[in-house]
Scaffold this motif. Structure first.
Motif, PDB file in Angstrom:
ATOM      1  N   PHE A 189      57.726 -50.232-137.806  1.00 51.11           N
ATOM      2  CA  PHE A 189      57.174 -50.077-136.457  1.00 51.11           C
ATOM      3  C   PHE A 189      55.652 -50.194-136.443  1.00 51.11           C
ATOM      4  CE2 PHE A 189      58.013 -46.084-138.594  1.00 51.11           C
ATOM      5  CZ  PHE A 189      56.760 -45.492-138.603  1.00 51.11           C
ATOM      6  N   VAL A 190      55.017 -50.240-137.600  1.00 47.90           N
ATOM      7  CA  VAL A 190      53.551 -50.292-137.686  1.00 47.90           C
ATOM      8  C   VAL A 190      53.056 -51.711-137.380  1.00 47.90           C
ATOM      9  CG1 VAL A 190      51.535 -50.043-139.191  1.00 47.90           C
ATOM     10  CG2 VAL A 190      53.447 -48.419-139.357  1.00 47.90           C
ATOM     11  N   ALA A 191      52.049 -51.802-136.515  1.00 53.25           N
ATOM     12  CA  ALA A 191      51.424 -53.084-136.180  1.00 53.25           C
ATOM     13  C   ALA A 191      49.912 -52.952-136.307  1.00 53.25           C
ATOM     14  CB  ALA A 191      51.797 -53.516-134.759  1.00 53.25           C
ATOM     15  N   VAL A 192      49.252 -54.084-136.545  1.00 55.57           N
ATOM     16  CA  VAL A 192      47.802 -54.122-136.715  1.00 55.57           C
ATOM     17  C   VAL A 192      47.184 -54.883-135.546  1.00 55.57           C
ATOM     18  CG1 VAL A 192      45.900 -54.833-138.217  1.00 55.57           C
ATOM     19  CG2 VAL A 192      48.088 -54.111-139.220  1.00 55.57           C
ATOM     20  N   VAL A 193      46.164 -54.296-134.933  1.00 54.91           N
ATOM     21  CA  VAL A 193      45.444 -54.944-133.838  1.00 54.91           C
ATOM     22  C   VAL A 193      44.113 -55.440-134.389  1.00 54.91           C
ATOM     23  CG1 VAL A 193      44.509 -54.695-131.514  1.00 54.91           C
ATOM     24  CG2 VAL A 193      46.515 -53.359-132.202  1.00 54.91           C
ATOM     25  N   LYS A 205      38.668 -61.090-138.931  1.00 57.46           N
ATOM     26  CA  LYS A 205      39.540 -60.191-139.676  1.00 57.46           C
ATOM     27  C   LYS A 205      39.133 -58.730-139.478  1.00 57.46           C
ATOM     28  CE  LYS A 205      40.996 -63.423-143.267  1.00 57.46           C
ATOM     29  NZ  LYS A 205      41.093 -63.680-144.717  1.00 57.46           N
ATOM     30  N   LYS A 206      38.412 -58.468-138.409  1.00 58.04           N
ATOM     31  CA  LYS A 206      37.973 -57.101-138.149  1.00 58.04           C
ATOM     32  C   LYS A 206      39.117 -56.305-137.536  1.00 58.04           C
ATOM     33  CE  LYS A 206      34.347 -54.386-135.951  1.00 58.04           C
ATOM     34  NZ  LYS A 206      33.098 -54.433-135.145  1.00 58.04           N
ATOM     35  N   THR A 207      39.479 -55.208-138.173  1.00 63.11           N
ATOM     36  CA  THR A 207      40.564 -54.369-137.696  1.00 63.11           C
ATOM     37  C   THR A 207      40.060 -53.435-136.607  1.00 63.11           C
ATOM     38  OG1 THR A 207      41.530 -54.387-139.912  1.00 63.11           O
ATOM     39  CG2 THR A 207      42.344 -52.734-138.371  1.00 63.11           C
ATOM     40  N   TRP A 208      40.679 -53.514-135.428  1.00 56.66           N
ATOM     41  CA  TRP A 208      40.348 -52.565-134.377  1.00 56.66           C
ATOM     42  C   TRP A 208      41.158 -51.290-134.566  1.00 56.66           C
ATOM     43  CZ3 TRP A 208      36.099 -52.701-131.996  1.00 56.66           C
ATOM     44  CH2 TRP A 208      35.497 -53.891-131.595  1.00 56.66           C
ATOM     45  N   TYR A 209      42.468 -51.396-134.398  1.00 52.25           N
ATOM     46  CA  TYR A 209      43.322 -50.221-134.451  1.00 52.25           C
ATOM     47  C   TYR A 209      44.682 -50.575-135.030  1.00 52.25           C
ATOM     48  CZ  TYR A 209      39.927 -48.810-130.906  1.00 52.25           C
ATOM     49  OH  TYR A 209      38.782 -48.547-130.232  1.00 52.25           O
ATOM     50  N   LEU A 210      45.468 -49.543-135.257  1.00 56.10           N
ATOM     51  CA  LEU A 210      46.891 -49.731-135.501  1.00 56.10           C
ATOM     52  C   LEU A 210      47.633 -49.405-134.213  1.00 56.10           C
ATOM     53  CD1 LEU A 210      47.552 -48.274-139.064  1.00 56.10           C
ATOM     54  CD2 LEU A 210      46.667 -50.513-138.377  1.00 56.10           C
ATOM     55  N   PRO A 266      44.769 -40.437-148.949  1.00 54.53           N
ATOM     56  CA  PRO A 266      43.493 -40.331-148.239  1.00 54.53           C
ATOM     57  C   PRO A 266      43.654 -39.536-146.951  1.00 54.53           C
ATOM     58  CG  PRO A 266      44.452 -42.457-147.836  1.00 54.53           C
ATOM     59  CD  PRO A 266      45.381 -41.745-148.797  1.00 54.53           C
ATOM     60  N   CYS A 267      42.625 -38.859-146.510  1.00 52.06           N
ATOM     61  CA  CYS A 267      42.794 -37.929-145.392  1.00 52.06           C
ATOM     62  C   CYS A 267      42.280 -38.471-144.066  1.00 52.06           C
ATOM     63  CB  CYS A 267      42.118 -36.608-145.707  1.00 52.06           C
ATOM     64  SG  CYS A 267      40.354 -36.706-145.945  1.00 52.06           S
ATOM     65  N   LEU A 268      41.667 -39.648-144.032  1.00 50.46           N
ATOM     66  CA  LEU A 268      41.209 -40.216-142.759  1.00 50.46           C
ATOM     67  C   LEU A 268      41.839 -41.587-142.550  1.00 50.46           C
ATOM     68  CD1 LEU A 268      37.421 -39.318-142.699  1.00 50.46           C
ATOM     69  CD2 LEU A 268      39.278 -38.252-141.429  1.00 50.46           C
ATOM     70  N   PRO A 269      42.892 -41.657-141.742  1.00 49.59           N
ATOM     71  CA  PRO A 269      43.562 -42.939-141.523  1.00 49.59           C
ATOM     72  C   PRO A 269      42.848 -43.787-140.480  1.00 49.59           C
ATOM     73  CG  PRO A 269      44.672 -41.229-140.319  1.00 49.59           C
ATOM     74  CD  PRO A 269      43.565 -40.542-141.076  1.00 49.59           C
ATOM     75  N   ASP A 270      43.399 -44.990-140.216  1.00 50.15           N
ATOM     76  CA  ASP A 270      42.855 -45.870-139.189  1.00 50.15           C
ATOM     77  C   ASP A 270      42.985 -45.231-137.811  1.00 50.15           C
ATOM     78  OD1 ASP A 270      42.872 -48.577-140.885  1.00 50.15           O
ATOM     79  OD2 ASP A 270      44.820 -47.617-141.163  1.00 50.15           O
ATOM     80  N   PHE A 271      42.142 -45.673-136.865  1.00 49.60           N
ATOM     81  CA  PHE A 271      42.372 -45.309-135.474  1.00 49.60           C
ATOM     82  C   PHE A 271      43.767 -45.795-135.076  1.00 49.60           C
ATOM     83  CE2 PHE A 271      37.614 -45.542-134.912  1.00 49.60           C
ATOM     84  CZ  PHE A 271      37.449 -44.190-134.627  1.00 49.60           C
ATOM     85  N   GLY A 272      44.513 -44.966-134.390  1.00 52.91           N
ATOM     86  CA  GLY A 272      45.832 -45.380-133.919  1.00 52.91           C
ATOM     87  C   GLY A 272      46.928 -45.299-134.951  1.00 52.91           C
ATOM     88  N   SER A 273      46.643 -44.756-136.137  1.00 51.69           N
ATOM     89  CA  SER A 273      47.692 -44.636-137.155  1.00 51.69           C
ATOM     90  C   SER A 273      48.823 -43.751-136.632  1.00 51.69           C
ATOM     91  CB  SER A 273      47.123 -44.027-138.435  1.00 51.69           C
ATOM     92  OG  SER A 273      46.224 -44.897-139.065  1.00 51.69           O
ATOM     93  N   PRO A 274      50.068 -44.233-136.675  1.00 51.60           N
ATOM     94  CA  PRO A 274      51.180 -43.446-136.134  1.00 51.60           C
ATOM     95  C   PRO A 274      51.496 -42.227-136.990  1.00 51.60           C
ATOM     96  CG  PRO A 274      51.980 -45.474-137.131  1.00 51.60           C
ATOM     97  CD  PRO A 274      50.493 -45.570-137.127  1.00 51.60           C
ATOM     98  N   ALA A 275      51.774 -41.112-136.319  1.00 52.77           N
ATOM     99  CA  ALA A 275      52.245 -39.896-136.975  1.00 52.77           C
ATOM    100  C   ALA A 275      53.714 -39.718-136.613  1.00 52.77           C
ATOM    101  CB  ALA A 275      51.429 -38.684-136.529  1.00 52.77           C
ATOM    102  N   VAL A 276      54.555 -39.503-137.604  1.00 56.49           N
ATOM    103  CA  VAL A 276      55.995 -39.446-137.405  1.00 56.49           C
ATOM    104  C   VAL A 276      56.532 -38.106-137.907  1.00 56.49           C
ATOM    105  CG1 VAL A 276      58.203 -40.498-138.040  1.00 56.49           C
ATOM    106  CG2 VAL A 276      56.202 -41.948-137.585  1.00 56.49           C
ATOM    107  N   PHE A 277      57.417 -37.515-137.124  1.00 58.14           N
ATOM    108  CA  PHE A 277      58.072 -36.261-137.509  1.00 58.14           C
ATOM    109  C   PHE A 277      59.550 -36.379-137.166  1.00 58.14           C
ATOM    110  CE2 PHE A 277      59.308 -31.772-136.675  1.00 58.14           C
ATOM    111  CZ  PHE A 277      58.997 -31.246-137.929  1.00 58.14           C
TER     112      PHE A 277
END
Length: 272
Positions: free
Chosen positions: A38-42, A48-53, A217-228
């Motif tokens: 379900f993860v996508a890259v914006v 090749k500049k990554t904005w968000y996930l 690592p403790c700081l993910p990308d902006f928009g990184s999905p959190a799943v529970f």
């Protein structure tokens, strides 16, 4: 808000079995996209500049934070099925973006969310699948551990490069609003360039939840999905350095669930 000053980890590299140089630090928690399809890259278009996930909700729709995304979305492109950032995956053309802007002081501009509409549908398979949103009545509690999926380790410096970075999985623990606010206040006392309007306060009924790192690592990308429990519960938007000493904040899906359903009626047809 003034720019945060981030600490950059010194990382080595190694060659994986596909001959792609990736970070040495990521060996222990690198995963395949099949584990989080379900993860996508914006990405910024034509670079090749990554904005968000973003997270895939359906064949046409993805959910992320808003930030610098513009409507109709002509400045970005979406990639799915990405095992290693800037190395593989399928590109998609953005049709338009719907943004929900929130104005309350406790929200701040950073808590804006965005729905990304694609021009053509995603063809689902092992590397591209949607994820369901967590039901609003299911609340996260302190001590719960969420799975966070990301490629980079730090926000501004790391996300603007074209290095080959594998998809990673990190575990983060939900902390109480009291503990979170105590950590935030400690940071603000040592960083006087924050005005009162810039400072963030978390409440039990806020549109955010607070975590701390269980493993690097403790700081993910902006928009990184959190799943529970297999459901999307939030996505990252704010973190502080140094790692491990300060919290990481996530937008809470509970507070955006109804808005998303109103904008994307097709999701109501699925069993959420």
């Amino acid at each position: 808000m003034n720019k945060l000053h981030f600490f950059i980890l010194a990382l080595g590299v190694f060659e994986n079995t596909n001959g792609v140089s990736i970070e040495k630090d990521s060996i222990e928690n690198a995963i395949k996209i099949e584990d989080a399809p379900f993860v996508a890259v914006v990405l910024e278009k034509n670079s090749k500049k990554t904005w968000y996930l973003a997270s895939i909700l359906s064949e046409y729709w993805l959910l992320s934070i808003n930030g610098y995304l513009t409507t109709p979305g002509s400045n970005v492109t979406v990639w799915t099925g990405v095992d290693v950032l800037h190395s593989n995956g399928q590109e998609h053309v953005v049709d338009y973006i719907i943004s929900q802007e929130l104005t309350a002081k406790t929200d701040t501009n950073y808590t804006q969310v965005a729905l990304i509409k694609l021009k053509k549908p995603i063809v689902f398979g092992d590397k591209q699948k949607p994820i369901s949103l967590a039901e609003p009545h299911k609340k996260l509690k302190p001590g719960n551990k969420v799975k966070v999926f990301h490629y980079t380790n730090i926000y501004f410096s790391d996300r603007s490069t074209d290095e080959k970075k594998p998809l990673k999985l990190s575990s983060l623990e939900i902390v109480s609003s009291e503990k979170c606010n105590s950590r935030l206040e400690s940071y603000y006392k040592n960083n006087t360039d924050y005005s009162d309007d810039d400072k963030i306060t978390i409440t039990e009924n806020n549109k955010m939840f607070c975590t701390e790192a269980v493993r690097r690592p403790c700081l993910p990308d902006f928009g990184s999905p959190a799943v529970f429990n297999g459901k999307l519960v939030g996505f990252s938007w704010f973190g502080l350095i140094p790692c491990g000493g300060y919290p990481i904040l996530f937008n809470n899906i509970n507070f955006y669930y109804n808005w998303v359903m109103e904008q994307v009626p097709e999701l109501k047809k699925r069993s959420i």
